[in-house]
Write a protein that holds these residues in place. Structure first.
Motif, PDB file in Angstrom:
ATOM      1  N   LEU A 203       0.830  -1.203   0.000  1.00  0.00           N
ATOM      2  CA  LEU A 203       0.000   0.000   0.000  1.00  0.00           C
ATOM      3  C   LEU A 203       0.865   1.254   0.000  1.00  0.00           C
ATOM      4  O   LEU A 203       0.554   2.241  -0.676  1.00  0.00           O
ATOM      5  CB  LEU A 203      -0.920  -0.017   1.221  1.00  0.00           C
ATOM      6  CG  LEU A 203      -1.856   1.186   1.384  1.00  0.00           C
ATOM      7  CD1 LEU A 203      -2.790   1.293   0.187  1.00  0.00           C
ATOM      8  CD2 LEU A 203      -2.669   1.061   2.680  1.00  0.00           C
ATOM      9  N   HIS A 204       1.966   1.219   0.782  1.00  0.00           N
ATOM     10  CA  HIS A 204       2.861   2.375   0.812  1.00  0.00           C
ATOM     11  C   HIS A 204       3.449   2.639  -0.568  1.00  0.00           C
ATOM     12  O   HIS A 204       3.543   3.794  -1.014  1.00  0.00           O
ATOM     13  CB  HIS A 204       3.979   2.120   1.830  1.00  0.00           C
ATOM     14  CG  HIS A 204       4.952   3.263   1.939  1.00  0.00           C
ATOM     15  ND1 HIS A 204       4.630   4.448   2.552  1.00  0.00           N
ATOM     16  CD2 HIS A 204       6.239   3.385   1.506  1.00  0.00           C
ATOM     17  CE1 HIS A 204       5.676   5.266   2.498  1.00  0.00           C
ATOM     18  NE2 HIS A 204       6.656   4.631   1.872  1.00  0.00           N
ATOM     19  N   ALA A 205       3.852   1.558  -1.235  1.00  0.00           N
ATOM     20  CA  ALA A 205       4.395   1.724  -2.584  1.00  0.00           C
ATOM     21  C   ALA A 205       3.340   2.292  -3.533  1.00  0.00           C
ATOM     22  O   ALA A 205       3.626   3.178  -4.357  1.00  0.00           O
ATOM     23  CB  ALA A 205       4.907   0.376  -3.108  1.00  0.00           C
ATOM     24  N   GLU A 206       2.108   1.787  -3.389  1.00  0.00           N
ATOM     25  CA  GLU A 206       1.028   2.307  -4.236  1.00  0.00           C
ATOM     26  C   GLU A 206       0.766   3.783  -3.950  1.00  0.00           C
ATOM     27  O   GLU A 206       0.548   4.586  -4.872  1.00  0.00           O
ATOM     28  CB  GLU A 206      -0.238   1.483  -4.014  1.00  0.00           C
ATOM     29  CG  GLU A 206      -1.402   1.905  -4.894  1.00  0.00           C
ATOM     30  CD  GLU A 206      -2.646   1.066  -4.658  1.00  0.00           C
ATOM     31  OE1 GLU A 206      -3.698   1.381  -5.246  1.00  0.00           O
ATOM     32  OE2 GLU A 206      -2.566   0.092  -3.871  1.00  0.00           O
ATOM     33  N   LEU A 207       0.779   4.144  -2.649  1.00  0.00           N
ATOM     34  CA  LEU A 207       0.571   5.552  -2.292  1.00  0.00           C
ATOM     35  C   LEU A 207       1.685   6.432  -2.840  1.00  0.00           C
ATOM     36  O   LEU A 207       1.447   7.575  -3.249  1.00  0.00           O
ATOM     37  CB  LEU A 207       0.474   5.684  -0.772  1.00  0.00           C
ATOM     38  CG  LEU A 207      -0.780   5.111  -0.127  1.00  0.00           C
ATOM     39  CD1 LEU A 207      -0.701   5.240   1.391  1.00  0.00           C
ATOM     40  CD2 LEU A 207      -2.034   5.839  -0.638  1.00  0.00           C
ATOM     41  N   GLU A 208       2.912   5.901  -2.822  1.00  0.00           N
ATOM     42  CA  GLU A 208       4.021   6.668  -3.395  1.00  0.00           C
ATOM     43  C   GLU A 208       3.787   6.910  -4.882  1.00  0.00           C
ATOM     44  O   GLU A 208       4.003   8.023  -5.393  1.00  0.00           O
ATOM     45  CB  GLU A 208       5.332   5.922  -3.169  1.00  0.00           C
ATOM     46  CG  GLU A 208       5.869   5.989  -1.748  1.00  0.00           C
ATOM     47  CD  GLU A 208       6.362   7.379  -1.389  1.00  0.00           C
ATOM     48  OE1 GLU A 208       6.730   8.138  -2.309  1.00  0.00           O
ATOM     49  OE2 GLU A 208       6.353   7.727  -0.192  1.00  0.00           O
ATOM     50  N   ASP A 209       3.332   5.863  -5.585  1.00  0.00           N
ATOM     51  CA  ASP A 209       3.049   6.022  -7.021  1.00  0.00           C
ATOM     52  C   ASP A 209       1.935   7.035  -7.235  1.00  0.00           C
ATOM     53  O   ASP A 209       2.035   7.904  -8.124  1.00  0.00           O
ATOM     54  CB  ASP A 209       2.659   4.667  -7.629  1.00  0.00           C
ATOM     55  CG  ASP A 209       3.814   3.680  -7.628  1.00  0.00           C
ATOM     56  OD1 ASP A 209       4.971   4.125  -7.509  1.00  0.00           O
ATOM     57  OD2 ASP A 209       3.553   2.459  -7.714  1.00  0.00           O
TER      58      ASP A 209
END
Length: 447
Positions: A203-209
């Protein structure tokens, strides 16, 4: 009682159990006390040489509730009766509360005590006589009978020990089962936690994207607003210029209907130009293209200029514009043009949404900060909309008085400028009472 032979040891054991019962000791304590005395008796029969004898006496305190049963074993010799040797050899200390050996020149006294359970009645001499009479009338058992009693007690103790062992085994099994359950639960929770952590990382990676995409979209929007606004200013300005030429007295006269239509065109173009200018200013602020020019500013002079330029906006005679000059010297290091835009925007906003009463601007210094306030007596803004009015293009439904227009860009632009100057812009408002916009700015901005 006197210890002369092996049979006396059995009698001492019997009497010890009867005395312990008479003073209220529990069955287990009776057995412990009897065992301790029988062990001491056998030891003394072996170690005390003839013709010396050992005397055994039982006693309890008188005159108050009994708390202690005292047993004293006295011998006529001091040989081979040290407390350390006797206690270590027979493990008597575990059977009684206190164990003490006192040696003299010709005698040795072994003293044992056992606490009596609380709640007993006071012991009087008469009661003690009754105990003595009862003990005197009791029939002494034969050694065989006493050994039988002792064996029964040992068997009972063994059975109790077995029961305790079985109970301990059962408890150990339950504890092992519980431990297995705890271990299984721990394993399950660890796996779930690992799975959750993996989900959080994803989720963190998705939020970064998404954050990168939003920043790119915001930059694209800012560039679009700036480009579109810049491209629209020229044709809109041309339209306004043409309407002025049409309405110039030196030009061919227009009919009343033509003049009215031309006036509508000019007004619409002016509104469109104001919207384009707001979009252009907002685009510059969002893109970071605005760089403050820091300088020392005298607030009284700035307030005087605003009083003169904004007073023309107060078209309603029921609304009074009040600008309270701060007492000089009132200096602030800021950008004069940007600060003027912020305050003029707030004053214009207050005049536009106030139908009667006043619009007041004040300034006060608190340490290293200036607090500039613009308050009005308009209809106010509901609390749930305080955050939304700083959103671009948002206007409070039904708040604008008749005949007023707006783009919803003034307040967002004013807040961005206040942030750019190192401060912030806040709102407090009560429906039906009015609103107050507060600008906090550092005295020494840009340093």
């Amino acid at each position: 009682m006197t210890l002369r032979a092996e049979s006396d040891v059995f009698l001492v054991r019997q009497r010890a159990r009867e005395v312990a019962a008479a003073v209220g000791l529990e069955h287990q304590d009776q057995v412990r006390l009897a065992t301790a005395l029988s062990e001491i008796g056998r030891y003394l029969l072996v170690t005390v040489p003839a013709p010396h004898r050992a005397e055994v006496a039982f006693s309890v305190p008188l005159g108050h509730a009994p708390t202690m049963l005292v047993i004293e074993v006295s011998t006529g010799t001091s040989a081979e009766t040290s407390g350390e040797r006797l206690g270590a050899a027979l493990a008597i200390r575990r059977l009684v509360d206190t164990f003490d050996v006192t040696r003299g020149n010709s005698t040795t006294t072994i003293r044992l005590t056992r606490r009596i359970p609380a709640g007993g009645e006071p012991v009087t001499p008469d009661q003690l006589d009754l105990v003595r009479d009862k003990l005197d009338t009791s029939v002494a058992r034969t050694p065989l009978e006493e050994m039988g009693e002792q064996n029964e007690q040992l068997l009972a103790a063994l059975e109790q020990t077995r029961a305790q062992r079985d109970e301990l085994a059962r408890l150990n099994e339950e504890l092992a089962e519980t431990n297995r359950g705890v271990l299984a639960l721990y394993t399950q929770l660890s796996e779930e936690l690992d799975e959750t952590n993996r989900g959080v990382v994803a989720l963190h990676a998705e939020l970064e994207d998404r954050s990168v995409q939003l920043r790119a979209a915001s930059e694209a929007k800012s560039r679009f607003l700036a480009n579109v606004s810049h491209e629209l200013r020229a044709p809109v300005t041309a339209v306004i210029g043409l309407t002025r030429l049409l309405m110039d007295p030196a030009s061919d006269p227009l009919s009343a209907e033509q003049r009215e239509q031309t006036e509508l065109i000019r007004g619409s173009a002016a509104d469109l130009l104001a919207l384009v200018n707001d979009l252009l200013d907002l685009g510059k602020a969002e893109s970071g293209a605005i760089e403050p020019t820091w300088a020392e500013i005298e607030l009284p002079a700035l307030f005087g200029q605003l009083r003169g330029t904004v007073r023309a906006m107060a078209t309603r005679p029921e609304v009074e514009l009040v600008v309270v000059d701060p007492e000089p010297p009132a200096l602030i290091r800021s950008d004069e043009v940007l600060l003027t835009q912020v305050l003029r925007n707030l004053l214009h906003n207050g005049l536009k949404f106030t139908e009667r009463g006043e619009v007041r601007m004040t300034a006060e210094r608190d340490g290293d900060w200036w607090t500039l306030r613009v308050s009005d007596t308009g209809i106010g803004i509901p609390a749930e909309l305080h955050g939304r009015i700083f959103e671009e293009f948002y206007q409070v439904p039904g708040r604008a008085p008749a005949g007023t227009t707006g783009t919803g860009l003034g307040l967002p632009y004013a807040r961005r400028l206040a942030t750019l100057l190192g401060g912030d812009l806040q709102l407090t408002s009560t429906p039906g009472v009015g609103s107050t916009f507060t600008v906090h700015l550092p005295v020494r901005g840009g340093s």
